[in-house]
Write an enzyme that holds these catalytic residues in place. Structure first.
Site, PDB file in Angstrom:
ATOM      1  N   ASP A  47       0.818  -1.219   0.000  1.00 41.15           N
ATOM      2  CA  ASP A  47       0.000   0.000   0.000  1.00 41.15           C
ATOM      3  C   ASP A  47       0.849   1.265   0.000  1.00 41.15           C
ATOM      4  O   ASP A  47       0.568   2.210  -0.739  1.00 41.15           O
ATOM      5  CB  ASP A  47      -0.924   0.016   1.226  1.00 41.15           C
ATOM      6  N   HIS A  70       4.553  21.135   4.657  1.00 40.84           N
ATOM      7  CA  HIS A  70       3.208  21.269   4.076  1.00 40.84           C
ATOM      8  C   HIS A  70       2.504  19.920   4.140  1.00 40.84           C
ATOM      9  O   HIS A  70       3.088  18.923   4.573  1.00 40.84           O
ATOM     10  CB  HIS A  70       3.274  21.785   2.628  1.00 40.84           C
ATOM     11  N   HIS A  72       1.189  17.594   1.951  1.00 40.21           N
ATOM     12  CA  HIS A  72       1.120  16.528   0.963  1.00 40.21           C
ATOM     13  C   HIS A  72       1.588  15.201   1.553  1.00 40.21           C
ATOM     14  O   HIS A  72       2.444  15.160   2.438  1.00 40.21           O
ATOM     15  CB  HIS A  72       1.958  16.880  -0.275  1.00 40.21           C
ATOM     16  N   HIS A 138       2.850  26.866  -3.142  1.00 36.91           N
ATOM     17  CA  HIS A 138       2.923  25.478  -3.591  1.00 36.91           C
ATOM     18  C   HIS A 138       1.512  25.095  -4.034  1.00 36.91           C
ATOM     19  O   HIS A 138       0.612  25.940  -4.054  1.00 36.91           O
ATOM     20  CB  HIS A 138       3.456  24.587  -2.460  1.00 36.91           C
ATOM     21  N   ASP A 160       8.825  22.061  -0.632  1.00 35.37           N
ATOM     22  CA  ASP A 160       8.317  22.163  -2.005  1.00 35.37           C
ATOM     23  C   ASP A 160       7.808  23.588  -2.211  1.00 35.37           C
ATOM     24  O   ASP A 160       7.066  24.109  -1.374  1.00 35.37           O
ATOM     25  CB  ASP A 160       7.167  21.181  -2.221  1.00 35.37           C
ATOM     26  N   ASP A 192      14.317  22.272  -3.318  1.00 41.34           N
ATOM     27  CA  ASP A 192      13.451  21.400  -4.115  1.00 41.34           C
ATOM     28  C   ASP A 192      13.957  21.306  -5.559  1.00 41.34           C
ATOM     29  O   ASP A 192      14.149  22.317  -6.228  1.00 41.34           O
ATOM     30  CB  ASP A 192      12.032  21.998  -4.067  1.00 41.34           C
ATOM     31  N   HIS A 361      -3.989  22.581 -15.526  1.00 40.83           N
ATOM     32  CA  HIS A 361      -3.160  22.222 -14.383  1.00 40.83           C
ATOM     33  C   HIS A 361      -1.859  23.004 -14.457  1.00 40.83           C
ATOM     34  O   HIS A 361      -1.327  23.251 -15.536  1.00 40.83           O
ATOM     35  CB  HIS A 361      -2.851  20.724 -14.381  1.00 40.83           C
ATOM     36  N   GLY A 364       3.203  22.711  -8.852  1.00 37.60           N
ATOM     37  CA  GLY A 364       3.465  23.423  -7.604  1.00 37.60           C
ATOM     38  C   GLY A 364       4.946  23.579  -7.328  1.00 37.60           C
ATOM     39  O   GLY A 364       5.320  24.043  -6.242  1.00 37.60           O
ATOM     40  N   HIS A 365       5.779  23.200  -8.298  1.00 36.63           N
ATOM     41  CA  HIS A 365       7.229  23.211  -8.089  1.00 36.63           C
ATOM     42  C   HIS A 365       7.910  24.243  -8.985  1.00 36.63           C
ATOM     43  O   HIS A 365       7.491  24.472 -10.119  1.00 36.63           O
ATOM     44  CB  HIS A 365       7.819  21.827  -8.368  1.00 36.63           C
ATOM     45  N   HIS A 387      14.759  16.411  -2.915  1.00 35.28           N
ATOM     46  CA  HIS A 387      13.448  16.155  -3.521  1.00 35.28           C
ATOM     47  C   HIS A 387      13.569  15.901  -5.026  1.00 35.28           C
ATOM     48  O   HIS A 387      13.178  16.736  -5.840  1.00 35.28           O
ATOM     49  CB  HIS A 387      12.463  17.309  -3.268  1.00 35.28           C
TER      50      HIS A 387
END
Length: 555
Positions: A47, A70, A72, A138, A160, A192, A361, A364-365, A387
């Protein structure tokens, strides 16, 4: 031996996700992020993938705080697993704290957890460290970079980020504060690297909102928007466009519903009371008056959009009266399930808008120009890209050198490798600590290892054959059997002859053992497995898993 500051990444290097970094100074350690990664294709049944906490647990008394940049999953997803092993306070911003609390409610740690909510600009003392939260943009609200003061100098960790000059919430990345820290003198920058290969700058999130307004204007179809659940700004912009177009809004997908509830409670999402309806009510309105916001932008099989497309959703089925907007890019390595979903949506007759066809879209980077700006503002003595996969780190390291950082001060590290910083700011790569991947399967944490994965891979490729005998306990003579059951190897009804032959081979193996005077159960099992494997390979060129089961009977 002189003491040194240690930077110890336990995730997020040479990979996407599982971000976690320790900073150690004498008897004090702070932790930056505790994220998960999602399993690779060869991790059958797994998983989640979380960092190896061995070093953290061994030094648990040194941990002065966990600092989350953050909300995520690749930065907070493993927090419940870590807090089940250690006791440490958590510091983070409001939305991230609420998301962590929700995760903790699902996987309750053994001990109570202290979650401390901070605001950008706040400073937290943690042992010999002082950690300052700095606002950044972000693809989720409340993201922060961290400025970490220590006896060995100032460490700046971007988290990020991107630089959005027209952010949805009006709060831009705090370049002024970052510049001030650069003037103060930064010993190490960790930045990042996700989008380092992309030139220019990242498009503003506000541009997506404008594109949604264009899509909603004069559209006579039901509009279904799939996005990352955590992107509350994206959700707000979709809702704004829907309200302007006089549409009712429904939300589908457990994670989307959870984030909506948190966003409404904390004030990150605002929507007129009569605009939001339950997903069960969509059938009561004309299709052109409905907007559904859903999970499934990555083609996940259990997501709401996937179930809509494949006719297993209880309330919504896709048809030619739908416009589906996939407001996300496929995560690297996840392209196949995404485009399988897109193909199915087209097959159902829906009109599909996705990133390759329209600007629905934005990342965010930060792209290269934004990364260069951070390097220019911080002017770090040392630089370590974080990252990203190795190619991202290498490209970012090269970019840093073009910005004037000497090659010997740029460090491409790896998980478990220690970066040591001396009092004079000199840095070098040192030894290693225990690190790696821990696999989570259901409620099991770490009980699936390489052997289990090898067996699962074997089963997925060649199937399994179960051979059952009842044998006399005293002399191993056959009382009944063999019975043969196959799964994933061959359909028995269509292969009666080979099944009969397999029974003969298994029976001969038992008799061989009896004649050799070695009727112990272990030897018999081994002989059955060996002779059957050789026979099956000759006949089929396959190598299924063979499981002999012997029942000893006492007369």
């Amino acid at each position: 031996m002189a003491q040194k500051l240690k930077i110890i990444p336990l995730g997020g290097l040479w990979e996407i996700g599982k971000n976690m970094t320790l900073i150690e100074c004498g008897s004090d350690i702070i932790i930056i992020d505790v994220g998960v990664a999602f399993p690779d294709d060869d991790m059958f049944g797994v998983d989640l993938v979380i960092p190896d906490f061995t070093y953290v647990v061994a030094n648990s008394k040194k941990i002065k705080g966990i600092f989350l940049t953050h909300g995520h999953e690749d930065h907070i997803g493993a927090v419940p697993f870590l807090l089940n092993e250690i006791d440490a306070p958590v510091y983070t911003t409001r939305l991230t704290a609420a998301l962590v609390e929700h995760k903790l409610s699902e996987r309750k740690p053994a001990k109570p957890v202290s979650i401390n909510v901070v605001e950008p600009g706040d400073r937290v003392a943690a042992g010999c460290f002082e950690v300052e939260f700095i606002n950044v943009n972000h693809s989720i609200a409340d993201a922060c970079a961290l400025a970490i003061r220590s006896p060995y100098g100032l460490i700046f960790h971007t988290g990020d980020f991107k630089i959005d000059t027209t952010p949805v919430d009006g709060s831009m990345t705090d370049l002024t504060r970052i510049g001030q820290l650069g003037a103060e003198g930064i010993t190490l920058l960790m930045s990042d690297s996700t989008n380092v290969e992309r030139p220019g700058t990242t498009m503003s999130e506000s541009m997506v909102g404008e594109r949604f307004r264009q899509i909603f204007k004069d559209c006579n179809k039901r509009i279904i928007v799939a996005s990352f659940a955590s992107n509350v700004h994206r959700m707000q912009q979709v809702m704004n466009a829907a309200v302007e177009a006089n549409r009712k809004i429904a939300v589908s997908g457990r994670s989307m519903e959870n984030v909506l509830s948190i966003g409404l409670e904390l004030g990150y999402i605002n929507i007129p009371g009569d605009a939001l309806i339950d997903i069960t009510e969509v059938k009561n309105y004309p299709r052109k008056k409905i907007c559904i916001i859903t999970t499934g932008s990555q083609g996940e099989e259990m997501s709401a959009l996937y179930r809509m497309a494949f006719d297993t959703h209880k309330q919504v089925k896709i048809s030619d009266g739908d416009l589906v907007v996939i407001s996300a890019n496929p995560i690297p390595g996840n392209e196949k399930p995404v485009y399988r979903l897109v193909n199915e949506l087209f097959r159902k007759g829906a009109e599909v808008v996705y990133e390759r066809l329209a600007e629905v879209h934005v990342s965010g980077h930060a792209c290269r120009d934004e990364l260069k700006m951070i390097l220019a503002l911080t002017k770090p003595k040392n630089f370590m890209p974080v990252h990203g996969e190795y190619r991202h780190l290498a490209s970012h390291a090269e970019l840093a050198q073009t910005m004037g950082i000497p090659k010997q001060n740029v460090f491409i590290s790896e998980i478990g490798r220690i970066l040591e910083i001396s009092k004079d700011g000199t840095a070098k790569l040192g030894g290693t600590v225990a690190s790696g991947k821990i696999l989570v399967d259901g409620l099991g944490v770490g009980d699936v290892g390489s052997v289990v994965l090898r067996d699962r891979k074997h089963l997925s490729q060649d199937g399994v054959i179960v051979v059952g005998f009842a044998l006399d306990e005293t002399d191993a003579s056959v009382i009944s059997g063999p019975e043969i059951v196959t799964r994933g190897f061959i359909y028995a009804r269509d292969a009666e002859q080979i099944i009969v032959q397999m029974k003969e081979v298994a029976l001969a193996a038992v008799e061989d053992c009896r004649r050799a005077g070695t009727p112990d159960w272990m030897t018999i099992r081994s002989e059955i497995r060996s002779q059957l494997a050789a026979f099956i390979t000759r006949q089929t060129k396959r190598s299924p898993m063979i499981l002999p089961i012997l029942l000893d009977v006492q007369w």
